[in-house]
Design a protein around this motif. Structure first.
Motif, mmCIF file in Angstrom:
data_model
loop_
_atom_site.group_PDB
_atom_site.id
_atom_site.type_symbol
_atom_site.label_atom_id
_atom_site.label_comp_id
_atom_site.label_asym_id
_atom_site.label_seq_id
_atom_site.Cartn_x
_atom_site.Cartn_y
_atom_site.Cartn_z
ATOM 1 N N PRO A 1 -37.804 77.340 -10.587
ATOM 2 C CA PRO A 1 -37.318 78.678 -10.234
ATOM 3 C C PRO A 1 -35.877 78.631 -9.693
ATOM 4 C CG PRO A 1 -39.550 78.358 -9.434
ATOM 5 C CD PRO A 1 -39.094 77.020 -9.966
ATOM 6 N N GLY A 2 -35.028 79.517 -10.218
ATOM 7 C CA GLY A 2 -33.618 79.512 -9.813
ATOM 8 C C GLY A 2 -32.737 78.744 -10.778
ATOM 9 N N TRP A 3 -33.389 78.072 -11.736
ATOM 10 C CA TRP A 3 -32.634 77.260 -12.706
ATOM 11 C C TRP A 3 -31.634 78.113 -13.481
ATOM 12 C CZ3 TRP A 3 -32.255 77.590 -18.034
ATOM 13 C CH2 TRP A 3 -31.656 76.504 -18.689
ATOM 14 N N TYR A 4 -32.091 79.272 -13.926
ATOM 15 C CA TYR A 4 -31.224 80.066 -14.804
ATOM 16 C C TYR A 4 -29.937 80.491 -14.103
ATOM 17 C CZ TYR A 4 -29.511 83.180 -18.328
ATOM 18 O OH TYR A 4 -28.709 83.745 -19.278
ATOM 19 N N SER A 5 -30.049 80.921 -12.852
ATOM 20 C CA SER A 5 -28.840 81.407 -12.183
ATOM 21 C C SER A 5 -27.835 80.281 -11.972
ATOM 22 C CB SER A 5 -29.189 82.078 -10.850
ATOM 23 O OG SER A 5 -29.648 81.119 -9.944
ATOM 24 N N LYS A 6 -28.308 79.046 -11.923
ATOM 25 C CA LYS A 6 -27.390 77.925 -11.710
ATOM 26 C C LYS A 6 -26.860 77.317 -13.008
ATOM 27 C CE LYS A 6 -26.944 74.674 -8.027
ATOM 28 N NZ LYS A 6 -27.515 73.566 -7.309
ATOM 29 N N TYR A 7 -27.728 77.176 -13.990
ATOM 30 C CA TYR A 7 -27.339 76.449 -15.204
ATOM 31 C C TYR A 7 -27.402 77.298 -16.470
ATOM 32 C CZ TYR A 7 -28.347 72.772 -11.874
ATOM 33 O OH TYR A 7 -28.370 72.008 -10.752
ATOM 34 N N GLY A 8 -28.048 78.469 -16.376
ATOM 35 C CA GLY A 8 -28.287 79.273 -17.568
ATOM 36 C C GLY A 8 -27.020 79.658 -18.319
ATOM 37 N N LYS A 9 -26.010 80.068 -17.584
ATOM 38 C CA LYS A 9 -24.790 80.534 -18.232
ATOM 39 C C LYS A 9 -24.139 79.406 -19.046
ATOM 40 C CE LYS A 9 -20.573 83.027 -17.262
ATOM 41 N NZ LYS A 9 -19.432 82.614 -16.430
ATOM 42 N N TRP A 10 -24.168 78.210 -18.473
ATOM 43 C CA TRP A 10 -23.558 77.090 -19.185
ATOM 44 C C TRP A 10 -24.311 76.807 -20.484
ATOM 45 C CZ3 TRP A 10 -24.638 72.444 -21.316
ATOM 46 C CH2 TRP A 10 -23.535 71.663 -21.688
ATOM 47 N N TRP A 11 -25.652 76.872 -20.423
ATOM 48 C CA TRP A 11 -26.448 76.604 -21.638
ATOM 49 C C TRP A 11 -26.317 77.743 -22.638
ATOM 50 C CZ3 TRP A 11 -28.011 72.016 -23.125
ATOM 51 C CH2 TRP A 11 -28.157 71.014 -22.163
ATOM 52 N N GLU A 12 -26.063 78.969 -22.166
ATOM 53 C CA GLU A 12 -25.772 80.078 -23.098
ATOM 54 C C GLU A 12 -24.465 79.761 -23.836
ATOM 55 O OE1 GLU A 12 -27.774 82.582 -23.634
ATOM 56 O OE2 GLU A 12 -28.814 83.177 -21.787
ATOM 57 N N ASN A 13 -23.481 79.248 -23.092
ATOM 58 C CA ASN A 13 -22.221 78.850 -23.723
ATOM 59 C C ASN A 13 -22.424 77.706 -24.708
ATOM 60 O OD1 ASN A 13 -20.080 80.557 -22.791
ATOM 61 N ND2 ASN A 13 -20.361 79.670 -20.752
ATOM 62 N N TYR A 14 -23.291 76.796 -24.347
ATOM 63 C CA TYR A 14 -23.607 75.658 -25.229
ATOM 64 C C TYR A 14 -24.151 76.182 -26.565
ATOM 65 C CZ TYR A 14 -25.580 71.044 -26.461
ATOM 66 O OH TYR A 14 -25.883 69.842 -27.075
ATOM 67 N N ASN A 15 -25.014 77.186 -26.490
ATOM 68 C CA ASN A 15 -25.539 77.814 -27.711
ATOM 69 C C ASN A 15 -24.426 78.491 -28.496
ATOM 70 O OD1 ASN A 15 -27.978 77.021 -26.702
ATOM 71 N ND2 ASN A 15 -28.910 79.054 -26.659
ATOM 72 N N ARG A 16 -23.593 79.237 -27.806
ATOM 73 C CA ARG A 16 -22.511 79.997 -28.448
ATOM 74 C C ARG A 16 -21.521 79.061 -29.143
ATOM 75 N NH1 ARG A 16 -17.588 81.499 -26.604
ATOM 76 N NH2 ARG A 16 -17.948 80.679 -24.514
ATOM 77 N N LEU A 17 -21.323 77.856 -28.566
ATOM 78 C CA LEU A 17 -20.299 76.935 -29.085
ATOM 79 C C LEU A 17 -20.908 75.842 -29.967
ATOM 80 C CD1 LEU A 17 -18.312 76.605 -25.738
ATOM 81 C CD2 LEU A 17 -17.626 77.924 -27.750
ATOM 82 N N ALA A 18 -22.045 76.139 -30.571
ATOM 83 C CA ALA A 18 -22.762 75.110 -31.336
ATOM 84 C C ALA A 18 -22.352 75.051 -32.804
ATOM 85 C CB ALA A 18 -24.269 75.351 -31.222
ATOM 86 N N TYR A 19 -21.324 75.838 -33.188
ATOM 87 C CA TYR A 19 -21.012 75.929 -34.611
ATOM 88 C C TYR A 19 -19.685 75.269 -34.954
ATOM 89 C CZ TYR A 19 -24.764 79.210 -34.024
ATOM 90 O OH TYR A 19 -25.962 79.764 -33.680
ATOM 91 N N PRO A 20 -19.725 74.108 -35.612
ATOM 92 C CA PRO A 20 -18.490 73.398 -35.949
ATOM 93 C C PRO A 20 -17.567 74.305 -36.777
ATOM 94 C CG PRO A 20 -20.424 72.090 -36.530
ATOM 95 C CD PRO A 20 -20.917 73.447 -36.127
ATOM 96 N N GLY A 21 -16.276 74.231 -36.502
ATOM 97 C CA GLY A 21 -15.335 75.052 -37.259
ATOM 98 C C GLY A 21 -14.993 76.342 -36.548
ATOM 99 N N ARG A 22 -15.925 76.889 -35.785
ATOM 100 C CA ARG A 22 -15.659 78.141 -35.083
ATOM 101 C C ARG A 22 -15.028 77.901 -33.715
ATOM 102 N NH1 ARG A 22 -20.782 81.925 -34.808
ATOM 103 N NH2 ARG A 22 -21.763 81.285 -36.750
ATOM 104 N N ASN A 23 -15.291 76.731 -33.184
ATOM 105 C CA ASN A 23 -14.809 76.442 -31.841
ATOM 106 C C ASN A 23 -14.702 74.936 -31.667
ATOM 107 O OD1 ASN A 23 -17.994 77.307 -31.688
ATOM 108 N ND2 ASN A 23 -17.567 75.332 -30.696
ATOM 109 N N LYS A 24 -14.081 74.524 -30.550
ATOM 110 C CA LYS A 24 -14.047 73.098 -30.234
ATOM 111 C C LYS A 24 -15.387 72.724 -29.586
ATOM 112 C CE LYS A 24 -9.660 73.956 -28.575
ATOM 113 N NZ LYS A 24 -8.818 73.894 -27.400
ATOM 114 N N PRO A 25 -15.691 71.418 -29.510
ATOM 115 C CA PRO A 25 -16.884 71.029 -28.745
ATOM 116 C C PRO A 25 -16.772 71.566 -27.320
ATOM 117 C CG PRO A 25 -16.032 69.152 -29.946
ATOM 118 C CD PRO A 25 -15.018 70.246 -30.109
ATOM 119 N N ILE A 26 -17.891 71.817 -26.703
ATOM 120 C CA ILE A 26 -17.918 72.489 -25.402
ATOM 121 C C ILE A 26 -17.091 71.774 -24.332
ATOM 122 C CG2 ILE A 26 -20.081 71.384 -24.633
ATOM 123 C CD1 ILE A 26 -20.793 74.226 -23.430
ATOM 124 N N ALA A 27 -16.955 70.443 -24.453
ATOM 125 C CA ALA A 27 -16.170 69.693 -23.466
ATOM 126 C C ALA A 27 -14.711 70.152 -23.451
ATOM 127 C CB ALA A 27 -16.233 68.199 -23.770
#
Ligand SMILES: [Zn+2]
Length: 201
Positions: free
Chosen positions: A76-102
């Motif tokens: 409990p509380g995981w999403y508020s701490k890490y959720g946004k970053w993992w949403e970004n990880y999903n958004r940046l998962a497509y080669p060619g559209r963006n750089k790797p998340i790092a």
């Protein structure tokens, strides 16, 4: 986690060593538990290694809604701490559209590496910065600092320790590859297959 730390690690491995005369740091077992449960250690480690996927030989898949729910339910509380970053990880998962998340700005501060255990110093309040062997080093915890500065030395407790390990050399990935081009690092690591592709792309 409780069973793993207290039953598997503590009761069946550490405690039996006591009868052979070893000093068991009982309080550290409690701290190991706290790091995982209260300080988010496992979640920080997961995010760190997911950040570095271009230089790993594996890559964690983007998360589904079910995964997000599972984590929030278990922690409990995981999403508020890490959720946004993992949403970004999903958004940046497509080669060619963006750089790797790092290499994209997602509000993540790349951490210093621990000289002793070589996992980064991911729990800010536990980090130790000390000059050891004339070099500024970072440690994830007091325990890792102690291991390098006190235990893994030529002498411990007044006794010479010729067979003790030494924490020397290029210990951190970041120092080893400093200033190199990412493409050269990947090829130096042997991650390019015969067909010219890497293991993860
Ligand atoms: Zn460490």
């Amino acid at each position: 986690w409780h069973r793993w730390i207290y039953d598997d690690y503590y009761r069946s491995y550490l405690l039996p060593l006591e009868k052979y005369g070893l000093t068991i740091p009982h309080d550290l077992v409690e701290e190991a538990w706290k790091r995982i449960v209260d300080k988010g250690y496992v979640h920080e480690v997961a995010r760190f290694f997911a950040t570095g996927w271009p230089v790993n030989y594996w890559r964690i898949d983007a998360m589904t809604d079910k995964d997000f729910e599972w984590f929030e339910d278990k922690y409990p509380g995981w999403y508020s701490k890490y959720g946004k970053w993992w949403e970004n990880y999903n958004r940046l998962a497509y080669p060619g559209r963006n750089k790797p998340i790092a290499f994209e700005d997602v509000g993540y501060q790349y951490p210093h590496r621990c000289w002793t255990c070589m996992v980064p110093a991911l729990i800010r309040e536990d980090m130790v910065v000390e000059k050891v062997d004339d070099q500024w080093r970072t440690y994830c915890s007091e325990t890792c600092y102690w291991t390098d500065a006190v235990a893994f030395r030529g002498e411990y407790d007044g006794r010479p320790t010729p067979n003790m390990g030494r924490l020397t050399g290029f210990r951190e990935w970041e120092t080893l590859h400093h200033g190199k081009d990412l493409a050269d690092i990947v090829s130096d690591l042997g991650y390019v297959r015969d067909d010219g592709k890497t293991l993860i792309a």
